[in-house]
Design an enzyme around this catalytic site. Structure first.
Site, PDB file in Angstrom:
ATOM      1  CE  LYS A  95      -3.946   1.746   2.747  1.00 14.46           C
ATOM      2  NZ  LYS A  95      -4.728   1.496   3.980  1.00 14.46           N
ATOM      3  CB  SER A 171      -7.920   3.357   2.968  1.00 13.59           C
ATOM      4  OG  SER A 171      -7.085   2.792   3.969  1.00 13.59           O
ATOM      5  CB  SER A 195      -8.200   0.689   6.111  1.00 20.07           C
ATOM      6  OG  SER A 195      -8.904   1.902   5.992  1.00 20.07           O
TER       7      SER A 195
END
Lengths: 530, 484
Positions: A95, A171, A195
Site C-alpha cells: 500500500k 482504504s 481499512s
C-alpha cells in the site's frame, strides 16, 4: 492455472523444489498486471475510458526493475543452496502509505506525489529481508481516508475485480484488488477503522488487522496513530499467517510496538476449532445510521444475506467442534463510529501538519505573499477534499473550548468499547470467548459514485470493523460466501489481544470446512474466461 | 511618586547534556556542525517516522525535579503542542502538558546583601509552576532575501521550567539564574551555557504599587542571552512601566525583544489572544512510567545541593558565608575542599584560605576543574601539615603547589628530592650563626648597644646563607643566646 493463481505457500514449495524460478514467478505476475490492471493511477489523469472501466487499476507505481533484481537475487541464493528466507521469491504489493527507500511514497495525495522516501518502513524491510519481491505500490484512499478508494488523487481509482463497476473498498483497496486479481498473492495494507478487513471482504480475500503493536508502524505514513495497524491481505488464512510471521514483532523504532513473543502461526494453523468458544452478538446484527436530515441515529437490521453468511459460518464451525455462544452483549458497538470521527480526526489533523510545503512534497507554484500564505496555498492545492474535511473537524473538536465535550468524551467511549471486549474474552467471565464471529461489512461492495461524496455515510461502512481498532484487539475478515449480486460477503472474527494464531486457525478451519462449497469455485469477473 | 514593586516570573529552557537527542539517535550537541548535517528522518519529521524516548532525558529531568523539591509523577505523559512554523518539521512539538514529570517545587534563593535594596541579605522562595520535558525546534534565519532553516537542533532535549511571579527585582531575577546555572552544572544535567543557548530565559515583567497583591498586565521579554542582559532588560522594562503608569497610560501585554547591541527593548508583537495549541496525548509514545526501582536508581545520583552544602560548610566548618559561597560555587571544588579538610584534620578555615587564594588561581589560570587536578586533596593536606610542623615554610609550601600539580608527586617526596625542608638541626644553624656574628662585628656591637631591631637583620643573614631553609624560630633562639 497460472503461477499467479497459486498461493504464496504453493509458490514457496515450487521455488524450494526448484520447479520454478523466482524470475518466472515474477514474470507471471507482471503478465497478469499487464492483462488486468490497466493504466496506473496518476495525478490529473485523463477521463475514464470504457477500457478503464473494465480494469482493476490497483497500482500507482510499478517497481519492475527493483522486483527483477530481488527475484534474481533469490534465484542466485536458491542455486547456491542457501536459505533465501521464508518469503523468498513471493511477489508482494505494498500500500502506498508505506515508505520504501528510493520509491515514490505518495499516500495517494498530490501533496506527497513528488516525495521519494529515503528509508524503508519496518514491515516492508522485514518482508524484503525474508526474500519477498516487491512488485509495486498500490493505490488507496488519499492518506487512507476513505472506504472506497475513490478519494485517491491518483486516478483511475482501483476497481473491484469481482465487478469493476463496484468499489474495491478501502482504504487498502489497491491491496485487496491486487490480491483478488492475482497480481500478487500477498499485499501489505493498513487498518485504522477497517481499512484492511472491509476491502478484503469486498474483494473476497483474507485480510487481517493484527493487535495494535503487533506489527511496527515505523514507516507507515500516519493517519490516526493510536488506531493504525499494518497487516496482511492474502487469498487464504495460511498465506496471511506466512506473511504475518514475517512482519510481526517488536521494533526498537516504534515505542508502541509490543514486546510480546511472536508464535509460529503456521504451526498453529491446522489445530482445528474443537472446544473453541466462538460468540455471536446481536449488536453486530444491527446497523446504525444517522438520519441524513435530522442527524438522529437509527438502527436497522443487517441485510439478510450478510446475516445468513455469518450464521452459516457458525454452523460450519460448530460442525467442526466449536462451541457457539449466542447473545454476547457488545452494547458500545453502536458508538464506534461517532467516537472514531472525533479521535481519528484529531490525530489526523495533527499528523497532517507536517505537509506545509517547506521541506518535501508539494509546494504551491503561485508566489506566496508571506509564510502563512505559503502554507495556505500549498495545503489548499495539495490536499484533496478528504484531508481537508478531516483537518477541519480535527481542529474543531480539539480546540481548547470543545475538547472536553468531544475528544475526552470520545476517549471515554473508546474505553467502554474496550470493556465490551474484555467482558466477552475474560477467561473466567461469563462468555469466555476465543473469538467473536460477526459480519465484516453492512453490505457487499457498493457501486462506484454511490456513496462517495457523503463522507458520513462512507464512514459508516466501517461500523462493524472500527470497534476492534478502538479496543486494539485483532480481527480477520474471511470470504464467507457470494451474495445474489455476485459479490463476495465477508465474515469477521475478533479475538483477544495477541490471539492472531487462534483467529488464523479458525479461518483455516472455516476454509477447510467450506472447501467443497460451490461459491469457492467462483472467480472474480476480471479473471473469468481466461 | 508612589512606591512600586516589580513582579517577575522567569520561563527557562534548559538544554540537557545527553549524548543523543530526545527521540532519535542523532547526537544532541550540534554546536560545531554545519547546518542540516546532524539530522535523520525522525528529527526532521519525514512522513511515517516515530519518536522513541531517550531514557537519559527522563533521568536528568527527575534529578532536576528532585533538586527543585518538585513532586515527581510516577506516570507522566507526552503531548503534542500543535502549531505551524518552518523550524518545527512535524508541525507539532512533542512536549508535556497537564501530567508532566515534575509538579510544583521551589528554590530558596539567597539574596546577598549587595543585591538587596537595604543591603541586608535575605532569602526569597521562588515557586516552580511548570517543569516538563520537551524537544527543541530548529532555527531559521534570513539572508539575502531568503529564509533558511537549520534542523540540527530539532529534537535536542529540553526541560522547560517556569517560576511563579515571585521575583521582585532585576537583581533577584539575576540571582535566580545564577543559582539555577550553578545547580544545573552541579547536577550534571546541563552545561548551562547561556551564550550557547543551553540555558534560555524569557522574563515576564509587571509592576504594582507596593502593598498590592494582585497581578497587573505583564510584558514578556525574549531573546536575552546572558545574566547581565536579563538584569539590564528587566531594569529597563520596570523603569518603562513605571514611567508609563505615572504618565497615566496602561501597560499592554506586549512581547518585547531585547536588542543586545543597542541595549534596548523592542516591541515584537501585541498579544491579543492566547494561542490554542490543541494539546492532546502523543499517541506515538507510551506513558512514562517511573517505577520505584528506576526512580531510586536515578536518585542515588542526587548529590547534596549547593545551597545546602553552603549552609553546612558555615555550620560545620565555621567558614564565613563568603568562603562557603565560593567553595560551593562548583561541585567538584566543594568536594575537593571537603576531602582536603578531612585528610588534613586541622583548621578548616586554613584549608579554605589555601584553596581560595592559591588553588583557585591555579584552576582559573589553567581552565581546570578541581576534579581534574593532579594536586589531590590528600596532597594539599600533606602540604599543609608540612608547613604546620615547620618542615617547610609558607613560601616553600606555595611554590610546592605548582610542583605537585606539574609532577603529580607527593609534596613530601618533592621536599625530600629537592632538599626543600627547613634545617632544624641545632648545630648546623649554630655554625652559620657563629659565622654571621664573626663577619659582622659592627652590627654585633650596635645590637649589644641596645639596637635590638637588628635581630631581624641577623635572622635574614642566617636565612640567606642557608638559602631560606633554616627554621627561622630556631635561628632566632640561637642568635638571642649567642648575643647575650
Amino acid at each position: 492455472m497460472e503461477l499467479c493463481d497459486l498461493s504464496a505457500l504453493e509458490l514457496r514449495n515450487l521455488l524450494r523444489r526448484k520447479e520454478v524460478s523466482a524470475v518466472e514467478v515474477l514474470d507471471a505476475h507482471l503478465r497478469r498486471i499487464d492483462a488486468v490492471d490497466g493504466r496506473p493511477g496518476t495525478l490529473d489523469s485523463a477521463p475514464l475510458t470504457d477500457e478503464d472501466r473494465r480494469k482493476v487499476h490497483a497500482l500507482i507505481t510499478r517497481t519492475d526493475a527493483r522486483a527483477r533484481a530481488q527475484a534474481e537475487a533469490v534465484d542466485r541464493r536458491l542455486a547456491a543452496g542457501e536459505d533465501p528466507g521464508p518469503l523468498a521469491g513471493i511477489p508482494v504489493t505494498v500500500k502506498d502509505i508505506f515508505c520504501v527507500k528510493g520509491t515514490p511514497s505518495t499516500a495517494a495525495s498530490r501533496i506527497l506525489a513528488s516525495f521519494t522516501a529515503p528509508y524503508t518502513a519496518t514491515p516492508v524491510e522485514r518482508m524484503e529481508a525474508a526474500g519477498a519481491v516487491m512488485i509495486g505500490k498500490v493505490n488507496l484512499d488519499e492518506f487512507t481516508y476513505g472506504s472506497s478508494n475513490e478519494s485517491s488523487a491518483f486516478q483511475p481509482a482501483p476497481r473491484n475485480p469481482w465487478n469493476p463497476e463496484r468499489v474495491p473498498g478501502g482504504s487498502s483497496g489497491g491491496s485487496a484488488a491486487s490480491v483478488a486479481a492475482g497480481e500478487a498473492p500477498l499485499s501489505l495494507g493498513t487498518d485504522t477503522a477497517g481499512s484492511i478487513r472491509q476491502p478484503a471482504a469486498f474483494c473476497g480475500v483474507v485480510g487481517m488487522k493484527p493487535t495494535y503493536g503487533r506489527v511496527s508502524r515505523y514507516g507507515l505514513i500516519a493517519f490516526a496513530s493510536s488506531l493504525d495497524c499494518p497487516g496482511p491481505l492474502a487469498r487464504s488464512s495460511a498465506d496471511a499467517a506466512l506473511m504475518l510471521q514475517a512482519i510481526a514483532g517488536p521494533d526498537p523504532r516504534d515505542a508502541t510496538s509490543a514486546a510480546v513473543p511472536v508464535p509460529d502461526y503456521l504451526a498453529e494453523l491446522e489445530k482445528g476449532v474443537k472446544g473453541m468458544r466462538i460468540g455471536l452478538s446481536p449488536d453486530y446484527f444491527q446497523l446504525t445510521f444517522p438520519d441524513p436530515q435530522t442527524g438522529e441515529i437509527r438502527q436497522q437490521a443487517l441485510p439478510e444475506e450478510m446475516r445468513a453468511a455469518v450464521l452459516h459460518a457458525a454452523e460450519v464451525l460448530a460442525g467442526m467442534g466449536a462451541e457457539i455462544i449466542e447473545d454476547v452483549p457488545m452494547p458500545a458497538t453502536r458508538y464506534g463510529i461517532p467516537a472514531y470521527f472525533v479521535i481519528s480526526r484529531v490525530e489526523a489533523a495533527s499528523n497532517l501538519h507536517r505537509y506545509d510545503g517547506v521541506k518535501y512534497g508539494y509546494r504551491t507554484r503561485r508566489k506566496p505573499a508571506d509564510l502563512r500564505d505559503l502554507y495556505r496555498k500549498t495545503r489548499a492545492e495539495g490536499f484533496g477534499p478528504q484531508p481537508k474535511l478531516r483537518i477541519l473537524m480535527g481542529m474543531y473538536v480539539s480546540a481548547a473550548q470543545y475538547s472536553e465535550q468531544y475528544y475526552n468524551r470520545a476517549l471515554k467511549v473508546r474505553a467502554m468499547i474496550r470493556n465490551d471486549f474484555d467482558r466477552a474474552f475474560d477467561p473466567s467471565g461469563k462468555y469466555r470467548l476465543n473469538a467473536l464471529l460477526t459480519p465484516t461489512t453492512p453490505t457487499t461492495a457498493f457501486e462506484m459514485d454511490a456513496v462517495y461524496g457523503d463522507s458520513v455515510l462512507m464512514q459508516y461502512a466501517d461500523q462493524l470493523t472500527v470497534p476492534a481498532n478502538h479496543a486494539g484487539v485483532p480481527g480477520i475478515s474471511l470470504p464467507g460466501g457470494i451474495a445474489a449480486d455476485g459479490l463476495p460477503v465477508g465474515i469477521q472474527l475478533l479475538g483477544p489481544d495477541f490471539s492472531e494464531a487462534e483467529l488464523l486457525r479458525i479461518g483455516r478451519a472455516f476454509e477447510v470446512g467450506t472447501a467443497g462449497e460451490a461459491w469457492r469455485q467462483v472467480k472474480p469477473l476480471v479473471l473469468r474466461e481466461r | 511618586m508612589p512606591e512600586y514593586e516589580a513582579v517577575i516570573g522567569l520561563e527557562t529552557h534548559i538544554q540537557l547534556n545527553t549524548t543523543t537527542k530526545i527521540f532519535c539517535g542523532c547526537k544532541a550537541d550540534s554546536w560545531f556542525d554545519p547546518p542540516n548535517t546532524n539530522i535523520c528522518p525522525v528529527c526532521t519529521g519525514l512522513p511515517g517516522v516515530l519518536p522513541v524516548l531517550n531514557r537519559a532525558v527522563v533521568e536528568k529531568a527527575v534529578l532536576l525535579a528532585a533538586a527543585m523539591h518538585a513532586e515527581i509523577r510516577p506516570v507522566s505523559y507526552f503531548d503534542r503542542k500543535n502549531y505551524f512554523y518552518p523550524d518545527l518539521p512535524k508541525g507539532y512539538q512533542i512536549s508535556q502538558f497537564d501530567q508532566s514529570i515534575g509538579k510544583g517545587g521551589y528554590l530558596d534563593l539567597p539574596i546577598p546583601a549587595a543585591s538587596a535594596a537595604d543591603k541586608q541579605a535575605y532569602t526569597r522562595r521562588v515557586s516552580i509552576t511548570k517543569l516538563h520535558m520537551e524537544e527543541d525546534a530548529g532555527k531559521t534565519k534570513n539572508a539575502g532575501g531568503r529564509r533558511f532553516v537549520d534542523f540540527n537542533r530539532c529534537g535536542v532535549p529540553l526541560i522547560e521550567m517556569v517560576t511563579g511571579p515571585d521575583l521582585r527585582s532585576a537583581d533577584e531575577a539575576a540571582q535566580y539564574l545564577i543559582r539555577l546555572r550553578q545547580l544545573l552544572r552541579w547536577l550534571g544535567v546541563s552545561e548551562a551555557d547561556m551564550e550557547k543557548g543551553h540555558l534560555r530565559c524569557d522574563a515576564n515583567v509587571s509592576i504594582r504599587l507596593k502593598g498590592e497583591t494582585g497581578l497587573n498586565p505583564k510584558t514578556e521579554i525574549k531573546n536575552v542571552n546572558s545574566i547581565d542582559a536579563v538584569r539590564e532588560a528587566i531594569e529597563k522594562e520596570i523603569a518603562r512601566q513605571i514611567h508609563e503608569t505615572e504618565a497615566g497610560r496602561k501597560i499592554e501585554a506586549w512581547t518585547l525583544e531585547w536588542d543586545e547591541d543597542a541595549g534596548v527593548l523592542r516591541k515584537m508583537r501585541s498579544k491579543e489572544t492566547e494561542a490554542d495549541y490543541r494539546y492532546f496525548r502523543e499517541p506515538d509514545l507510551l506513558a512514562v512510567r517511573l517505577d520505584d526501582a528506576w526512580k531510586q536508581a536515578i536518585l542515588r545520583d542526587l548529590p547534596e545541593l549547593p545551597l545546602e552544602r553552603r549552609a553546612r560548610f558555615v555550620a560545620q566548618y565555621g567558614l564565613p558565608e563568603y568562603d562557603a559561597d565560593i567553595l560551593t560555587a562548583e561541585r567538584s571544588l566543594s568536594d575537593y575542599y571537603e576531602a582536603a579538610v578531612k585528610a588534613y584534620g586541622g583548621d578548616p578555615k586554613k584549608v579554605s584560605n589555601w584553596l581560595m587564594n592559591d588553588v583557585l588561581r591555579m584552576l582559573n589560570d589553567a581552565g581546570l576543574k578541581a576534579e581534574d587536578l593532579k594536586l589531590t586533596p590528600a596532597h594539599l593536606a600533606e602540604l599543609l601539615k608540612l608547613v604546620d610542623s615547620g618542615k617547610i615554610n609558607i613560601t616553600t609550601g606555595k611554590a610546592l603547589l605548582g610542583k605537585v600539580q606539574e609532577s603529580g608527586k607527593s609534596p613530601a617526596a618533592i621536599v625530600e628530592a629537592e632538599g626543600l625542608g627547613l634545617v632544624s638541626d641545632d648545630s648546623a644553624i649554630r655554625a652559620v650563626v657563629e659565622e654571621v656574628l664573626a663577619e659582622s662585628p659592627a652590627e654585633v656591637a650596635s645590637y649589644k648597644g641596645g639596637k635590638l631591631t637588628l635581630m631581624g637583620w641577623f635572622v635574614g643573614q642566617v636565612m640567606r646563607k642557608m638559602r631560606g631553609k633554616a627554621d627561622p624560630n630556631l635561628a632566632r633562639q640561637i642568635l638571642e643566646e649567642l648575643l647575650q
